[in-house]
Motif scaffolding. Structure first.
Motif, PDB file in Angstrom:
ATOM      1  N   ALA A 224       0.847  -1.330   0.066  1.00  0.00           N
ATOM      2  CA  ALA A 224      -0.029   0.162   0.213  1.00  0.00           C
ATOM      3  C   ALA A 224       0.762   1.316  -0.212  1.00  0.00           C
ATOM      4  CB  ALA A 224      -1.135   0.080   1.227  1.00  0.00           C
ATOM      5  N   ASP A 225       2.167   1.219   0.437  1.00  0.00           N
ATOM      6  CA  ASP A 225       2.831   2.307   0.658  1.00  0.00           C
ATOM      7  C   ASP A 225       4.300   1.820   0.769  1.00  0.00           C
ATOM      8  OD1 ASP A 225       3.361   1.566   3.247  1.00  0.00           O
ATOM      9  OD2 ASP A 225       1.656   2.612   4.039  1.00  0.00           O
ATOM     10  N   MET A 226       5.274   2.900   0.450  1.00  0.00           N
ATOM     11  CA  MET A 226       6.414   2.480   0.541  1.00  0.00           C
ATOM     12  C   MET A 226       7.232   2.145   1.947  1.00  0.00           C
ATOM     13  SD  MET A 226       8.356   2.815  -2.233  1.00  0.00           S
ATOM     14  CE  MET A 226       9.897   2.603  -1.719  1.00  0.00           C
ATOM     15  N   PRO A 227       6.858   2.467   3.107  1.00  0.00           N
ATOM     16  CA  PRO A 227       7.197   2.042   4.242  1.00  0.00           C
ATOM     17  C   PRO A 227       7.046   0.403   4.387  1.00  0.00           C
ATOM     18  CG  PRO A 227       6.119   4.180   4.926  1.00  0.00           C
ATOM     19  CD  PRO A 227       6.155   3.763   3.138  1.00  0.00           C
ATOM     20  N   THR A 228       5.884   0.071   3.890  1.00  0.00           N
ATOM     21  CA  THR A 228       5.422  -1.336   3.948  1.00  0.00           C
ATOM     22  C   THR A 228       6.398  -2.208   2.991  1.00  0.00           C
ATOM     23  OG1 THR A 228       3.059  -0.940   4.406  1.00  0.00           O
ATOM     24  CG2 THR A 228       3.652  -3.160   3.672  1.00  0.00           C
ATOM     25  N   LEU A 229       6.680  -1.787   1.827  1.00  0.00           N
ATOM     26  CA  LEU A 229       7.716  -2.224   1.103  1.00  0.00           C
ATOM     27  C   LEU A 229       9.031  -2.231   1.509  1.00  0.00           C
ATOM     28  CD1 LEU A 229       7.915  -1.626  -2.913  1.00  0.00           C
ATOM     29  CD2 LEU A 229      10.020  -1.903  -1.243  1.00  0.00           C
ATOM     30  N   LEU A 230       9.428  -1.217   2.274  1.00  0.00           N
ATOM     31  CA  LEU A 230      10.804  -1.213   2.715  1.00  0.00           C
ATOM     32  C   LEU A 230      10.787  -2.345   3.866  1.00  0.00           C
ATOM     33  CD1 LEU A 230      13.397   0.082   2.927  1.00  0.00           C
ATOM     34  CD2 LEU A 230      12.554   1.516   4.732  1.00  0.00           C
ATOM     35  N   GLY A 231       9.776  -2.606   4.710  1.00  0.00           N
ATOM     36  CA  GLY A 231       9.739  -3.448   5.770  1.00  0.00           C
ATOM     37  C   GLY A 231      10.030  -4.713   5.177  1.00  0.00           C
ATOM     38  N   ASP A 232       9.476  -5.070   4.177  1.00  0.00           N
ATOM     39  CA  ASP A 232       9.668  -6.568   3.291  1.00  0.00           C
ATOM     40  C   ASP A 232      10.736  -6.510   2.710  1.00  0.00           C
ATOM     41  OD1 ASP A 232       7.141  -7.242   4.128  1.00  0.00           O
ATOM     42  OD2 ASP A 232       5.995  -7.038   2.154  1.00  0.00           O
ATOM     43  N   LEU A 233      11.305  -5.653   2.201  1.00  0.00           N
ATOM     44  CA  LEU A 233      12.756  -5.573   1.739  1.00  0.00           C
ATOM     45  C   LEU A 233      13.826  -5.649   2.800  1.00  0.00           C
ATOM     46  CD1 LEU A 233      14.695  -5.420  -0.857  1.00  0.00           C
ATOM     47  CD2 LEU A 233      14.552  -2.643  -0.399  1.00  0.00           C
ATOM     48  N   MET A 234      13.690  -5.052   3.662  1.00  0.00           N
ATOM     49  CA  MET A 234      14.750  -4.967   4.887  1.00  0.00           C
ATOM     50  C   MET A 234      14.633  -6.702   5.523  1.00  0.00           C
ATOM     51  SD  MET A 234      15.261  -1.589   6.763  1.00  0.00           S
ATOM     52  CE  MET A 234      13.622  -1.479   7.356  1.00  0.00           C
ATOM     53  N   THR A 235      13.518  -7.151   5.580  1.00  0.00           N
ATOM     54  CA  THR A 235      13.489  -8.512   6.053  1.00  0.00           C
ATOM     55  C   THR A 235      13.958  -9.502   5.472  1.00  0.00           C
ATOM     56  OG1 THR A 235      11.236  -8.084   7.389  1.00  0.00           O
ATOM     57  CG2 THR A 235      11.714 -10.169   6.975  1.00  0.00           C
ATOM     58  N   ARG A 236      13.784  -9.260   4.092  1.00  0.00           N
ATOM     59  CA  ARG A 236      14.452 -10.307   3.164  1.00  0.00           C
ATOM     60  C   ARG A 236      15.785 -10.067   3.074  1.00  0.00           C
ATOM     61  NH1 ARG A 236      14.170 -10.137  -3.557  1.00  0.00           N
ATOM     62  NH2 ARG A 236      15.571  -8.462  -2.909  1.00  0.00           N
ATOM     63  N   GLU A 237      16.475  -8.949   3.041  1.00  0.00           N
ATOM     64  CA  GLU A 237      17.803  -8.685   2.982  1.00  0.00           C
ATOM     65  C   GLU A 237      18.659  -9.314   4.083  1.00  0.00           C
ATOM     66  OE1 GLU A 237      21.007  -6.770   0.580  1.00  0.00           O
ATOM     67  OE2 GLU A 237      18.811  -7.321   0.351  1.00  0.00           O
ATOM     68  N   TRP A 238      18.040  -8.687   5.299  1.00  0.00           N
ATOM     69  CA  TRP A 238      18.756  -8.981   6.681  1.00  0.00           C
ATOM     70  C   TRP A 238      18.676 -10.469   6.900  1.00  0.00           C
ATOM     71  CZ3 TRP A 238      20.483  -5.029   4.925  1.00  0.00           C
ATOM     72  CH2 TRP A 238      19.867  -3.816   5.120  1.00  0.00           C
ATOM     73  N   ALA A 239      17.477 -11.123   6.679  1.00  0.00           N
ATOM     74  CA  ALA A 239      17.112 -12.272   7.093  1.00  0.00           C
ATOM     75  C   ALA A 239      18.131 -13.487   6.029  1.00  0.00           C
ATOM     76  CB  ALA A 239      15.656 -12.706   6.794  1.00  0.00           C
ATOM     77  N   GLY A 240      18.350 -12.943   4.867  1.00  0.00           N
ATOM     78  CA  GLY A 240      19.206 -13.798   4.167  1.00  0.00           C
ATOM     79  C   GLY A 240      20.811 -13.510   4.587  1.00  0.00           C
ATOM     80  N   VAL A 241      21.056 -12.411   5.101  1.00  0.00           N
ATOM     81  CA  VAL A 241      22.353 -12.434   6.011  1.00  0.00           C
ATOM     82  C   VAL A 241      22.467 -13.414   7.098  1.00  0.00           C
ATOM     83  CG1 VAL A 241      23.948 -11.015   7.087  1.00  0.00           C
ATOM     84  CG2 VAL A 241      22.857  -9.923   5.023  1.00  0.00           C
ATOM     85  N   VAL A 242      21.367 -13.528   7.804  1.00  0.00           N
ATOM     86  CA  VAL A 242      21.394 -14.000   9.141  1.00  0.00           C
ATOM     87  C   VAL A 242      21.309 -15.643   8.914  1.00  0.00           C
ATOM     88  CG1 VAL A 242      20.284 -14.751  10.933  1.00  0.00           C
ATOM     89  CG2 VAL A 242      20.274 -12.207  10.421  1.00  0.00           C
ATOM     90  N   THR A 243      20.639 -15.896   8.047  1.00  0.00           N
ATOM     91  CA  THR A 243      20.553 -17.234   7.532  1.00  0.00           C
ATOM     92  C   THR A 243      21.763 -17.972   7.146  1.00  0.00           C
ATOM     93  OG1 THR A 243      19.279 -17.131   5.861  1.00  0.00           O
ATOM     94  CG2 THR A 243      17.938 -17.588   7.771  1.00  0.00           C
ATOM     95  N   GLY A 244      22.281 -17.220   6.466  1.00  0.00           N
ATOM     96  CA  GLY A 244      23.609 -17.580   5.639  1.00  0.00           C
ATOM     97  C   GLY A 244      24.702 -17.720   6.457  1.00  0.00           C
ATOM     98  N   GLN A 245      24.617 -17.244   7.963  1.00  0.00           N
ATOM     99  CA  GLN A 245      25.648 -17.379   8.943  1.00  0.00           C
ATOM    100  C   GLN A 245      25.496 -18.558   9.715  1.00  0.00           C
ATOM    101  OE1 GLN A 245      28.580 -15.770   8.832  1.00  0.00           O
ATOM    102  NE2 GLN A 245      27.905 -14.690   6.954  1.00  0.00           N
ATOM    103  N   VAL A 246      24.107 -19.255   9.845  1.00  0.00           N
ATOM    104  CA  VAL A 246      23.835 -20.292  10.684  1.00  0.00           C
ATOM    105  C   VAL A 246      24.484 -21.492  10.344  1.00  0.00           C
ATOM    106  CG1 VAL A 246      22.078 -21.564  11.798  1.00  0.00           C
ATOM    107  CG2 VAL A 246      21.867 -19.236  11.283  1.00  0.00           C
ATOM    108  N   THR A 247      25.127 -22.178  11.518  1.00  0.00           N
ATOM    109  CA  THR A 247      25.755 -23.746  10.849  1.00  0.00           C
ATOM    110  C   THR A 247      25.553 -24.418  12.061  1.00  0.00           C
ATOM    111  OG1 THR A 247      27.746 -25.032  10.459  1.00  0.00           O
ATOM    112  CG2 THR A 247      27.959 -22.965  11.957  1.00  0.00           C
ATOM    113  N   GLN A 248      25.387 -25.609  11.845  1.00  0.00           N
ATOM    114  CA  GLN A 248      25.052 -26.825  12.875  1.00  0.00           C
ATOM    115  C   GLN A 248      26.290 -27.657  13.149  1.00  0.00           C
ATOM    116  OE1 GLN A 248      22.361 -26.948  14.456  1.00  0.00           O
ATOM    117  NE2 GLN A 248      21.579 -25.354  13.125  1.00  0.00           N
ATOM    118  N   ASP A 249      27.541 -27.080  12.925  1.00  0.00           N
ATOM    119  CA  ASP A 249      28.827 -27.733  13.130  1.00  0.00           C
ATOM    120  C   ASP A 249      29.451 -27.025  14.096  1.00  0.00           C
ATOM    121  OD1 ASP A 249      28.417 -29.526  10.799  1.00  0.00           O
ATOM    122  OD2 ASP A 249      29.275 -27.924   9.359  1.00  0.00           O
TER     123      ASP A 249
END
Length: 200
Positions: free
Chosen positions: A58-83
Motif C-alpha cells: 500500500a505504501d513505501m514503508p510497507t515495501l521497505l519493511g519487506d525488503l529489509m526483512t528479506r535482505e537481513w534474513a538472508g544475511v542471518v540465515t547464511g551465517q547459521v551452521t550446525q557444526d
C-alpha cells in the motif's frame, strides 16, 4: 550447438514475481536513496503497472519493511551452521552477521542517506529480522545449555543481551576505529565478549 544463455536452469528454484519487485526497489534505493524512491519508480523498473505494485504494498514503508526483512534474513540465515560446539557456532554466526551487515550495500546506503529509517528498530520496536536473530540465538543457547556447553539462565534474555551488544558493533564500530584500535581487533573483542557471556 544451441546457446545456453536463455535456457532455464533446472536446479534453480522458480522466483516469485514479488522477488523481482523487491529487487527493483532495492536497485532504486541503491541509486537514489529511500526518500526519492516511489512505488511508481519501482513499478517502472520492475516492468509492471503501478497497480501491480500497489496491490502488493500500500505504501513505501510497507515495501521497505519487506525488503529489509528479506535482505537481513538472508544475511542471518547464511551465517547459521550446525557444526561444532555451541559457543563457537553462536559466536561465529553473530560475528559473521555483524560483519556482513556492516558491509551490506543496502544497509550502508540506508545508513548513509536515510539513517532515520533505522531509528525505530533501535528506540521503539524490534523488526522481523531482529526477531529472527533472537529466535535462532535463543534456540541455539537452549540447545547448548542442554548439552552442558553454555551457562544456565533464561536463553531468551541471553539472546537479547547478545543482540544489544552486537547492535553497537554494526552501527557504531567506525567511531571506535583509529590508530589505536582496528576494526579487526574490535571484532575480536566482540567474539571474546560473546564467548565469555556464554561460558558456564
Amino acid at each position: 550447438m544451441s546457446s545456453l544463455r536463455h535456457n532455464p536452469v533446472e536446479d534453480e528454484p522458480a522466483r516469485e514475481p514479488r522477488d523481482a519487485y523487491l529487487d527493483a526497489a532495492r536497485d532504486c534505493i541503491l541509486d537514489v536513496g529511500w526518500r526519492r524512491t516511489t512505488l511508481t519508480e519501482v513499478a517502472r523498473r520492475a516492468g509492471v503497472s503501478r497497480m501491480t505494485i500497489y496491490r502488493t504494498w500500500a505504501d513505501m514503508p510497507t515495501l521497505l519493511g519487506d525488503l529489509m526483512t528479506r535482505e537481513w534474513a538472508g544475511v542471518v540465515t547464511g551465517q547459521v551452521t550446525q557444526d561444532g560446539p555451541a559457543i563457537g557456532r553462536i559466536t561465529d554466526a553473530i560475528l559473521g552477521t555483524v560483519r556482513q551487515l556492516r558491509h551490506n550495500e543496502l544497509f550502508v546506503r540506508i545508513v548513509e542517506l536515510d539513517a532515520e529509517l533505522i531509528l525505530p528498530y533501535l528506540f521503539s520496536r524490534r523488526g522481523r529480522s531482529q526477531d529472527l536473530i533472537l529466535a535462532l540465538t535463543a534456540e541455539a543457547v537452549a540447545e547448548g545449555q542442554e548439552a552442558g556447553e553454555i551457562r544456565r539462565g533464561n536463553p531468551v534474555a541471553i539472546a537479547r543481551a547478545v543482540l544489544l551488544a552486537a547492535h553497537g558493533f554494526v552501527l557504531s564500530v567506525h567511531t571506535m576505529v583509529d590508530d589505536e584500535a582496528s576494526e579487526e581487533e574490535l571484532d575480536d573483542e566482540l567474539a571474546t565478549l560473546i564467548t565469555r557471556t556464554l561460558q558456564p
